[in-house]
Design a protein around this motif. Structure first.
Motif, short mmCIF file in Angstrom:
data_model
loop_
_atom_site.label_atom_id
_atom_site.label_comp_id
_atom_site.label_asym_id
_atom_site.label_seq_id
_atom_site.Cartn_x
_atom_site.Cartn_y
_atom_site.Cartn_z
N LEU A 1 0.67 -1.37 -0.01
CA LEU A 1 -0.03 0.16 -0.04
C LEU A 1 0.80 1.36 0.04
CD1 LEU A 1 -2.95 -0.44 2.43
CD2 LEU A 1 -3.03 -0.45 -0.07
N GLU A 2 1.87 1.35 0.86
CA GLU A 2 2.80 2.16 0.91
C GLU A 2 3.38 2.74 -0.35
OE1 GLU A 2 3.85 1.48 5.53
OE2 GLU A 2 5.55 1.44 4.05
N ASN A 3 4.11 1.59 -0.95
CA ASN A 3 4.87 1.81 -2.12
C ASN A 3 3.77 2.16 -3.43
OD1 ASN A 3 7.03 0.99 -1.10
ND2 ASN A 3 7.18 -1.05 -1.80
N ALA A 4 2.64 1.72 -3.35
CA ALA A 4 1.62 2.53 -4.36
C ALA A 4 1.31 3.80 -4.18
CB ALA A 4 0.61 1.45 -4.38
N LYS A 5 1.28 4.26 -3.01
CA LYS A 5 0.94 5.69 -2.64
C LYS A 5 2.34 6.41 -3.18
CE LYS A 5 -2.09 5.26 1.09
NZ LYS A 5 -3.36 5.18 0.51
N ARG A 6 3.46 5.81 -2.72
CA ARG A 6 4.60 6.71 -3.19
C ARG A 6 4.87 6.70 -4.54
NH1 ARG A 6 7.69 10.53 -1.54
NH2 ARG A 6 6.85 9.94 0.62
N LEU A 7 4.52 5.63 -5.32
CA LEU A 7 4.78 5.77 -6.85
C LEU A 7 3.84 6.69 -7.40
CD1 LEU A 7 6.19 4.08 -9.00
CD2 LEU A 7 4.36 2.48 -9.07
N GLY B 1 -4.93 9.56 -7.40
CA GLY B 1 -4.30 8.51 -6.41
C GLY B 1 -4.63 7.15 -6.10
N THR B 2 -4.23 6.57 -5.03
CA THR B 2 -4.37 5.07 -4.98
C THR B 2 -4.70 4.87 -3.54
OG1 THR B 2 -3.71 3.19 -5.28
CG2 THR B 2 -2.07 4.51 -4.80
N GLU B 3 -5.74 3.76 -3.19
CA GLU B 3 -5.80 3.28 -1.63
C GLU B 3 -5.58 1.88 -1.87
OE1 GLU B 3 -9.02 6.37 -0.62
OE2 GLU B 3 -9.70 4.79 -1.84
N ASN B 4 -4.95 1.30 -3.04
CA ASN B 4 -4.75 -0.09 -3.10
C ASN B 4 -3.27 -0.31 -3.65
OD1 ASN B 4 -5.45 -0.12 -5.87
ND2 ASN B 4 -7.43 -0.87 -5.42
N HIS B 5 -3.18 -1.41 -4.18
CA HIS B 5 -2.10 -1.92 -4.99
C HIS B 5 -1.79 -1.33 -6.18
CE1 HIS B 5 -4.63 -4.52 -6.27
NE2 HIS B 5 -3.75 -4.97 -7.42
N GLN B 6 -2.75 -0.46 -6.96
CA GLN B 6 -2.77 -0.24 -8.21
C GLN B 6 -2.59 1.31 -8.45
OE1 GLN B 6 -6.57 -1.32 -9.83
NE2 GLN B 6 -6.15 -3.54 -9.83
N VAL B 7 -1.89 1.63 -9.53
CA VAL B 7 -1.66 3.18 -9.80
C VAL B 7 -2.07 3.20 -11.25
CG1 VAL B 7 -0.13 5.27 -10.13
CG2 VAL B 7 0.02 3.53 -8.28
N GLY C 1 11.33 -6.82 -1.40
CA GLY C 1 11.87 -6.15 -0.46
C GLY C 1 12.00 -4.52 -0.72
N MET C 2 11.40 -4.12 -1.80
CA MET C 2 11.88 -2.73 -2.08
C MET C 2 10.76 -1.67 -1.49
SD MET C 2 12.27 -2.96 -6.29
CE MET C 2 13.65 -4.12 -6.89
N ALA C 3 11.53 -0.85 -1.02
CA ALA C 3 10.51 0.15 -0.48
C ALA C 3 10.91 1.69 -0.90
CB ALA C 3 11.10 0.27 1.14
N LYS C 4 10.77 2.82 0.09
CA LYS C 4 10.63 4.18 -0.67
C LYS C 4 11.74 4.51 -1.48
CE LYS C 4 10.53 8.94 0.86
NZ LYS C 4 10.43 9.77 2.05
N PRO C 5 12.99 4.27 -1.05
CA PRO C 5 14.25 4.88 -1.95
C PRO C 5 14.17 4.14 -3.29
CG PRO C 5 15.11 3.94 0.13
CD PRO C 5 13.51 3.69 0.08
#
Ligand code: DSN
Length: 413
Positions: free
Chosen positions: A286-292, A307-313, A367-371
């Motif tokens: 969820l966090e990664n989708a929002k960041r993307l 924007g997004t509230e799930n895994h999709q952009v 394992g990918m995150a914000k950076p």
């Protein structure tokens, strides 16, 4: 692989190539994920050849003692995971599960109201090319063209005009939370069944990071390989009173023998989905989708619904003078996998849609995150804007490969 290279080196080579491809590409396909290796072991197990028509304790062939235990394990775990009154773990796929739901309580020709495919629905929700539309009379609701969100007032209006016996809620391309309670109110007003297809959302629901449709719905279907991280295969969850009809609709209604190896993989992913590690991946998804979405928005890409509230952009790449097909191809050439997607009020012709659907599941699982998401947004932008510069595309590809090496899917053990 021990035996396959001897029996069929050509096929073994293709499997090796596919493993290499997976390791060295960034998978942003919203309908995909990486599954634990143990899932592949369950899928490739000796249960692969067992014939099991019927249900545990009531089979039509001998030798089902362990197959029964596997199916009972999947049933118990699946009910516990989703808090379901009844579960059927036999459907071969999400579409098979959906067909069985329709046939469980409806007659051929009955009316069903579902979400329109170009607005995010699914083929098996009555698209003219799907057998579902040949068996039932479908009508469709959609999103508001300004907000690109489901317009629940219009759904209600359409439902009252059409008077369906079943309302389908759920989408393959809709990046927002669905108001299941509101849909249940609408369904109740005309005594229609409410059926949620949560194929895309099941892992997020299992981890409780988005609302579950279960309390509001008569039927819920899912597939196990998207956000759910398991192997391919469908599942039906339903209220207790529909259980017998659902079971009869799956077998013998829509299917013959079910795939015990697939049921074994379902049992396994239901167990793993109850762990904190699974929940952490879903939260990160969820966090990664929002960041993307945020990163691409800041680079001037129009994000459908804002924007997004799930895994999709869902990105409207026409905002950059591109079409979805071209964008998908450019990104594939640099090792970033996405898929072109129609968007609501798409101004492009059907062959050249305006949307590009991205998903954050697979990158989060590895394992990918914000950076890394910030980097990926940069790489997407560089490739799309510099698609005529071969040197630049090659540099993007090398960066993608280097990123993948740091976040291995299989080779890290
Ligand atoms: N339902 C299709 C998708 O969303 O891409 C395939 O799973």
């Amino acid at each position: 692989m021990e035996f396959l290279p001897k029996d069929d080196p050509e096929l073994a080579g293709l499997i090796k190539n596919e493993e290499f491809r997976i390791e060295n590409t960034i998978d942003l396909i919203a309908a995909e994920n990486h599954s634990p290796r143990s899932i592949n072991e369950a899928l490739g197990s000796v249960f692969n050849t067992k014939t099991i028509e019927g249900y545990p304790g009531k089979r039509f062939h001998a030798g089902c003692v362990y197959a029964d235990e596997v199916e009972n394990l999947a049933i118990t775990r699946g009910k516990q995971l989703f808090g379901a009154e009844h579960i059927n773990v036999q459907p071969h796929s999400g579409t098979s599960a959906n067909l069985a739901v329709y046939f469980s309580v409806l007659e051929v020709g009955d009316r069903i109201l579902a979400m329109r495919l170009p607005h995010g629905g699914h083929l098996s929700h009555g698209h003219r090319a799907s057998i579902t539309s040949k068996c039932f009379e479908f009508n469709h609701y959609g999103v508001d063209y300004d907000t690109e969100l489901i317009d629940y007032d219009k759904v209600r209006e359409r439902a009252h005009e059409f008077k369906p016996k079943m309302i389908v809620v759920g989408a393959s391309s809709y990046p927002r939370i669905i108001d299941y309670e509101k849909m249940a109110e609408i369904a109740k007003e005309m005594s229609a069944y409410l059926f949620a297809d949560m194929a895309h959302l099941a892992g997020l629901v299992a981890a409780n990071v988005i609302p579950s449709p279960l309390p509001s719905c008569d039927f819920v279907t899912l597939t196990c390989y998207k956000t759910m991280m398991g192997g391919r295969g469908g599942v039906i969850l339903c209220r207790r009173q529909h259980g017998k009809k659902v079971d009869r609709a799956v077998f013998p209604g829509c299917q013959g023998t079910s795939a015990v190896n697939s049921i074994a993989a379902k049992a396994l992913i239901f167990k793993l989905a109850m762990t904190p590690e699974f929940a952490a991946i879903q939260k990160k998804t969820l966090e990664n989708a929002k960041r993307l979405a945020k990163e691409l928005d800041s680079k001037g890409y129009r994000i459908v619904t804002g924007g997004t509230e799930n895994h999709q952009v869902l990105v409207d790449v026409s905002s950059k003078g591109l079409d979805g097909n071209a964008a998908e191809k450019i990104l594939e050439a640099v090792g970033i996998l996405t898929n072109r997607n129609v968007i609501p009020a798409d101004a492009n012709s059907p062959g050249k849609v305006s949307g590009l659907r991205l998903g954050s599941s697979a990158v989060s699982t590895r394992g990918m995150a914000k950076p890394e998401i910030v980097k990926i947004a940069d790489l997407i932008d560089m490739a799309l804007l510099g698609c005529d510069d071969k040197g630049l595309l090659d540099r993007v590809l090398q960066t993608v490969i280097a990123l993948c090496k740091k976040f291995q899917v299989y080779n890290s053990g």
